[in-house]
Design a protein around this motif. Structure first.
Motif, PDB file in Angstrom:
ATOM      1  N   THR A 130      47.770  38.167  27.464  1.00  0.00           N
ATOM      2  CA  THR A 130      48.259  39.334  28.198  1.00  0.00           C
ATOM      3  C   THR A 130      49.116  38.945  29.394  1.00  0.00           C
ATOM      4  N   SER A 131      49.116  37.663  29.744  1.00  0.00           N
ATOM      5  CA  SER A 131      49.974  37.093  30.788  1.00  0.00           C
ATOM      6  C   SER A 131      49.951  35.578  30.593  1.00  0.00           C
ATOM      7  N   PRO A 132      50.723  34.814  31.351  1.00  0.00           N
ATOM      8  CA  PRO A 132      50.685  33.351  31.188  1.00  0.00           C
ATOM      9  C   PRO A 132      49.321  32.751  31.496  1.00  0.00           C
ATOM     10  N   TYR A 133      48.468  33.495  32.229  1.00  0.00           N
ATOM     11  CA  TYR A 133      47.208  32.926  32.705  1.00  0.00           C
ATOM     12  C   TYR A 133      45.976  33.666  32.181  1.00  0.00           C
ATOM     13  N   THR A 134      46.161  34.655  31.338  1.00  0.00           N
ATOM     14  CA  THR A 134      45.033  35.422  30.826  1.00  0.00           C
ATOM     15  C   THR A 134      45.181  35.652  29.325  1.00  0.00           C
ATOM     16  N   TYR A 135      44.055  35.617  28.620  1.00  0.00           N
ATOM     17  CA  TYR A 135      44.079  35.914  27.194  1.00  0.00           C
ATOM     18  C   TYR A 135      42.694  36.371  26.729  1.00  0.00           C
ATOM     19  N   LEU A 136      42.647  36.895  25.504  1.00  0.00           N
ATOM     20  CA  LEU A 136      41.409  37.311  24.860  1.00  0.00           C
ATOM     21  C   LEU A 136      41.276  36.560  23.545  1.00  0.00           C
ATOM     22  N   GLU A 137      40.055  36.193  23.165  1.00  0.00           N
ATOM     23  CA  GLU A 137      39.824  35.552  21.878  1.00  0.00           C
ATOM     24  C   GLU A 137      38.442  35.902  21.350  1.00  0.00           C
ATOM     25  N   GLY A 138      38.306  35.912  20.013  1.00  0.00           N
ATOM     26  CA  GLY A 138      37.026  36.177  19.378  1.00  0.00           C
ATOM     27  C   GLY A 138      36.257  34.902  19.112  1.00  0.00           C
ATOM     28  N   ASN A 139      35.108  35.064  18.477  1.00  0.00           N
ATOM     29  CA  ASN A 139      34.223  33.933  18.207  1.00  0.00           C
ATOM     30  C   ASN A 139      33.674  34.069  16.787  1.00  0.00           C
ATOM     31  N   PRO A 140      34.206  33.303  15.828  1.00  0.00           N
ATOM     32  CA  PRO A 140      33.741  33.432  14.437  1.00  0.00           C
ATOM     33  C   PRO A 140      32.308  32.961  14.212  1.00  0.00           C
ATOM     34  N   ALA A 141      31.705  32.315  15.206  1.00  0.00           N
ATOM     35  CA  ALA A 141      30.333  31.826  15.053  1.00  0.00           C
ATOM     36  C   ALA A 141      29.288  32.817  15.568  1.00  0.00           C
TER      37      ALA A 141
END
Length: 797
Positions: A563-574
């Motif tokens: 969402t910016s150079p310093y922020t993001y979202l991610e999931g967890n397949p485990a």
């Protein structure tokens, strides 16, 4: 805030002191069978009569003064009975005799109460609510007793996570996608909302509670049409329009509805992050100005055909098509080493958009095998889901002098999601000894998801694919289930006990990471409901259930969504599923006042969590299984009728909550006391002209969710409604969230994680709506059915 809380508590509890006598009883035919849906009118001294509708043959008038009354009882196809009674009075038994000839046309006047409390659910009649009508399904949920929504699109009922159903079929969305869908669904298409805090074994074991949204459907013969429209003004204007129809002729019933909505809402936010190491301190102050727009069409078309008097076949299509855009302009002021002057400035523009197409096809067959309750039911379902999304992020960093602090950051991403859900189920019911019923069934479901994500770097002036940040993720899941339950009465005891078994296999594969996550598990899920009638006015209730909460599909997706150079979202397949145990002990007085003590424990629950990299100044949101969430407390339901023209429904829940888990390099153990209170006041100003008013309010105290500390929220709304055009039309005017108490405030202060935000969701608004009914009024029976897909679509994104 203390004064507001004191006023709200007094407002809820004081009217209970005004209650006088109660009148209750049963309505039967001349064979001793209890009659449902009977209209009972209680009149006194020539005043306008009070209407009650019998529920499974039982009726109850509350808050009635002593004296002489006239009770009129009527039902289509039966002779009307008029009785003079004196209060106080014992329980009445009314017997209706069938008419010797058919009536050509009957009009039933009156309406159900705003809130009905039954043994296994609470029913919120949306079509009778002024503040819940004329808006969206999301608005209506916020007005329902015991239902709370959160900043990230999560919905809770009585403190539990929920599975949302639409007409007994689950909505296969979650998080922000679910909230966007409900915000695009006109509430004028909704008849009622059923809240089941403790679902029986018949329902899938997924989720702590079930909320079932029931669409409007006419029960009359011939062609009937309802049209409606609404305009809502907040910071921007939004509108909805809806139409529903029902055609019933002999063996054929065709029905459907269509709704269109345009939504334009401000979405502003302030956020802080403190990046601190032994060598450096940096305070980031984010100010976001955002706007969210959405257009959506929702539709339903169904057909039922009676093959014989005991066999019916039906086909049903549900669908929605939506387009949503989100514009965020963020200015980040960065202060280093405790200085009061800005060290650098970051300006980020984030535009996202996408479209979603969701369909559900259902084929149903139902047969009555005898006249005592033996039935057989089959459902086959196919539910395809498609989503395409795009995002463009452009960011510039400046020094105090105005010069560039670093090279421009420019990216774009494109995502595609394809989900196919196949499911089938068969259910069998059997009645024996006239007091006991048995139900059993099997179900199989298969989910196949394909997710594509392409990341492009545009900083050089040309768009270049970054394969290291792109991915293909595939996820499959199959579940086989079987259940059996029995319910009945034995003297003063009423019992319902059930057992459900589910075997699940999952597989997640990330192409870029070249990793496979497999899982398989089998669990039994018991349910138990016990009621003991101490006397006609006093009952004790005990219930227990054990349920599972499987991760939503988007939580498993490992994509990094910047969402910016310093922020993001991610999931967890485990991620692993969580397991929920609930136990309740309750007391009911005169079938309306309820007091409950409850205990709930969730083991291995999962949640989104924030992580700060204080060295590289990276902030991201991911998913993780945590250890334990425990909640114990009480719930009190106090419906009151101080006068014939005044109906009050009150609900209070108080609890002690513990959140405990290992997290990062440490652990936390948070304890908090919480309170949720809801009151709804409905006023009949002039019954003859159809003029009514409503005031509703709720308050939620500060609480915790994992490492998040949530501040209090509250809402006060009011509205008026009037019937027009020979009572075929209704016009409503409502003011929602008058004091703007609904913004979310969240803070984190754990180890080296220090951040928080204040989110404004544009909930204060004025809404004007209109609806009009066209068609016949001859009453006929309608059919309600479930589909086989009881759980899977809800978890799609």
């Amino acid at each position: 805030m203390k004064n507001i809380f004191t006023f709200l508590l007094a407002f809820i509890l004081f009217p209970a002191l005004l209650s006088a006598q109660n009148l209750k009883g049963t309505v039967q035919d001349n064979k001793g069978n209890l009659l449902d849906g009977v209209s009972l009118y209680l009149s006194h001294d020539g005043k306008a009569p009070v209407l009650k509708i019998s529920d499974k043959g039982v009726f109850l008038f509350t808050g009635v003064n002593t004296g002489q009354y006239q009770l009129t009882t009527s039902l289509v196809g039966y002779q009307t009975v008029v009785r003079n009674i004196t209060l106080p009075n014992d329980t009445l038994k009314i017997i209706l005799s069938p008419l010797t000839k058919q009536l050509s046309e009957v009009t039933i006047a009156g309406s159900k109460p705003l809130i009905e409390r039954k043994i296994d659910r609470v029913v919120f009649n949306v079509e009778n609510s002024i503040t819940a009508s004329g808006g969206t399904a999301w608005d209506a949920l916020n007005k329902a007793p015991g239902v709370q929504t959160t900043f990230d699109g999560t919905i809770k009922a009585n403190g539990k996570g929920v599975t949302i159903y639409l007409d007994d079929k689950p909505i296969r969305l979650s998080g922000e996608d679910l909230s966007a869908y409900l915000r695009n669904l006109p509430s004028d298409n909704i008849a009622k909302i059923e809240i089941m805090a403790n679902p029986t074994a018949r329902y899938d074991a997924q989720g702590g509670a079930v909320i079932n949204i029931i669409s409007k459907k006419s029960k009359a013969q011939g062609l009937n049409v309802i049209v409606s429209g609404a305009f809502t003004q907040s910071a921007h204007g939004s509108y909805t329009s809806a139409a529903s129809f029902n055609y019933r002729k002999d063996k054929l019933n065709i029905y459907g509805n269509y709704g269109y909505s345009y939504r334009d809402k401000e979405h502003n936010e302030t956020e802080y992050i403190i990046f601190e190491t032994p060598q450096n301190y940096s305070y980031w102050d984010n100010n976001k100005i955002g706007e969210r727009k959405g257009r959506a069409s929702s539709y339903k078309l169904g057909l039922d055909y009676n093959l014989t008097d005991k066999q019916v076949i039906g086909f049903l299509i549900n669908g929605t098509n939506s387009t949503n855009t989100r514009i965020n302009n963020v200015q980040t002021n960065i202060y280093n080493n405790h200085q009061s002057t800005i060290d650098s400035l970051l300006k980020t523009n984030n535009n996202t958009g996408g479209n979603t197409d969701q369909l559900s096809y259902n084929l149903n067959y139902k047969a009555k095998l005898d006249t005592v309750g033996q039935t057989f039911n089959i459902d086959l379902d196919y539910a395809p889901y498609r989503n395409n999304g795009n995002q463009a992020v452009n960011s510039l960093s400046f020094l105090p002098s105005g010069s560039m602090a670093s090279a421009p950051y420019s990216i774009s991403t494109f995502s595609k999601q394809k989900i196919d859900i196949w499911s089938g189920k068969a259910d069998y019911t059997y009645a024996f000894n006239k007091k006991w019923n048995m139900e059993a069934g099997v179900k199989y479901s298969s989910i196949d998801t394909h997710n594509g994500f392409n990341f492009f770097n545009n900083s050089t002036g040309s768009s270049q694919l970054d394969a290291s940040k792109s991915d293909q993720f595939e996820y499959t899941e199959t579940t086989s289930a079987a259940y059996a339950s029995v319910n009945g009465t034995l003297g003063k005891w009423s019992l319902e006990a059930g057992l459900r078994g589910e075997y699940t296999r999952t597989k997640g594969y990330s192409v870029t990471l070249d990793s496979i996550n497999r899982n398989s598990y089998f669990h039994l899920f018991p349910t138990l409901f016990l009621t003991y009638a101490i006397s006609k006015d006093h009952e004790l209730n005990i219930n227990y259930n054990y349920r599972i909460n499987r991760p939503d599909y988007w939580r498993l997706n490992p994509f990094k969504y910047y969402t910016s150079p310093y922020t993001y979202l991610e999931g967890n397949p485990a991620l692993q599923p969580a397991f929920i145990q609930s136990a309740e002990v309750g007391y009911t007085y005169k079938q309306q006042y309820n007091f409950t003590l409850f205990y709930r424990q969730t083991n291995g629950y999962f949640s989104n969590i924030t992580v700060q990299d204080n060295t590289n100044k990276i902030f991201y949101d991911t998913q993780q299984n945590l250890d334990k969430s425990l909640e114990t407390g009480f719930a009190l339901s106090v419906p009151v009728n101080p006068a014939d023209w005044w109906e009050i429904n009150n609900y209070i829940q108080g609890s002690y909550r513990q959140e405990k888990s290992g997290y990062l390099q440490g652990s936390y153990d948070y304890h908090t006391f919480g309170l949720y209170a809801n009151t709804n006041n409905a006023f009949t100003i002039n019954k003859a002209s159809g003029l009514k008013a409503e005031i509703s309010a709720w308050y939620s105290s500060p609480t915790v969710q994992g490492i998040y500390k949530l501040d209090r929220t509250f809402d006060v709304s009011a509205g008026v409604r009037k019937t027009i055009l020979n009572k075929q039309g209704t016009i409503r005017l409502a003011v929602n969230d008058v004091f703007y108490g609904n913004p979310y405030r969240i803070n984190v202060n754990y180890l080296n994680q220090r951040n928080g935000f204040h989110e404004y969701n544009d909930t204060r608004n004025i809404a004007l709506s209109f609806s009009y009914k066209i068609g016949h009024k001859k009453i006929a029976d309608s059919r309600k059915r479930d589909s086989a897909s009881e759980d899977e679509k809800r978890r799609a994104q």
